[in-house]
Scaffold this active site. Structure first.
Site, PDB file in Angstrom:
ATOM      1  N   HIS A  98       0.912  -1.316   0.140  1.00 15.65           N
ATOM      2  CA  HIS A  98       0.054   0.045   0.048  1.00 15.65           C
ATOM      3  C   HIS A  98       0.870   1.369   0.025  1.00 15.65           C
ATOM      4  O   HIS A  98       1.804   1.293   0.516  1.00 15.65           O
ATOM      5  CB  HIS A  98      -1.026   0.141   1.109  1.00 15.65           C
ATOM      6  CG  HIS A  98      -0.486  -0.200   2.489  1.00 15.65           C
ATOM      7  ND1 HIS A  98       0.120  -1.315   2.966  1.00 15.65           N
ATOM      8  CD2 HIS A  98       0.133   0.786   3.378  1.00 15.65           C
ATOM      9  CE1 HIS A  98       0.654  -0.937   4.276  1.00 15.65           C
ATOM     10  NE2 HIS A  98       0.647   0.205   4.441  1.00 15.65           N
ATOM     11  N   HIS A 100       0.553   5.382   1.061  1.00 20.02           N
ATOM     12  CA  HIS A 100      -0.097   6.547   1.869  1.00 20.02           C
ATOM     13  C   HIS A 100      -0.181   7.823   0.740  1.00 20.02           C
ATOM     14  O   HIS A 100       1.065   8.221   0.646  1.00 20.02           O
ATOM     15  CB  HIS A 100       0.490   6.673   3.094  1.00 20.02           C
ATOM     16  CG  HIS A 100       0.602   5.716   4.021  1.00 20.02           C
ATOM     17  ND1 HIS A 100      -0.350   5.637   5.148  1.00 20.02           N
ATOM     18  CD2 HIS A 100       1.503   4.258   3.963  1.00 20.02           C
ATOM     19  CE1 HIS A 100       0.051   4.385   5.741  1.00 20.02           C
ATOM     20  NE2 HIS A 100       0.906   3.800   5.076  1.00 20.02           N
TER      21      HIS A 100
END
Ligand code: 5GP
Ligand code: ZN
Length: 137
Positions: A98, A100
């Protein structure tokens, strides 16, 4: 698979989804650095950037380019950070790739990490060791 983000993909865990295409999902981080903090993930489970196939990383990058301006506009941010923690020691808590997207505001109180100088001759040696380890495909 006991992975929070896989469960967000399937809807088993609720989330505020803000963008979705065939391979990529983006949703609001539950504990934001600032409001609008968004996580961009591949829908398929990979544990970090290095494990993630090139086409998926390209899809994530294109999603960031689409989403970030919308976040900035929505929360009236002054700037934004794009972050990726790879490995527990680097702060990765959820072991599903992932990125951010973190909106930033003037005087929001957050800081970047601190730099420290190289020892004499160290920079050239480190550069050499890294380039020796890069495999051009
Ligand atoms: P990491 O430290 O692994 O890079 O970041 C994981 C992020 O996932 C953290 O910022 C954390 O707030 C977020 N997070 C953890 N669990 C959940 C959840 O159940 N829902 C959402 N939306 N975000 C989560
Ligand atoms: Zn997962």
């Amino acid at each position: 698979m006991d992975c929070i983000f896989c469960k967000i993909v399937t809807g088993e865990i609720p989330s505020y989804k803000i963008y979705e295409d065939e391979n990529v999902l983006a949703f609001l981080d539950i504990t934001p650095v600032n409001p609008g903090h968004t996580l961009v993930i591949p829908k398929k489970h990979y544990k970090n950037i290095i494990d993630t196939p090139d086409e998926l990383l390209q899809g994530m990058a294109l999603a960031v380019k689409k989403i970030a301006p919308a976040i900035i506009k929505a929360v009236k941010a002054d700037a934004w950070n794009l972050g990726a923690n790879n490995g527990a020691v680097a702060g990765q808590i959820v072991m599903h790739t992932h990125w951010h997207i973190m909106p930033r505001f003037t005087n929001d109180g957050h800081h970047l990490w601190y730099g420290k100088p190289y020892a004499d001759g160290e920079i050239a040696e480190v550069a050499q060791r890294i380039t020796d380890n890069i495999k051009i495909r």
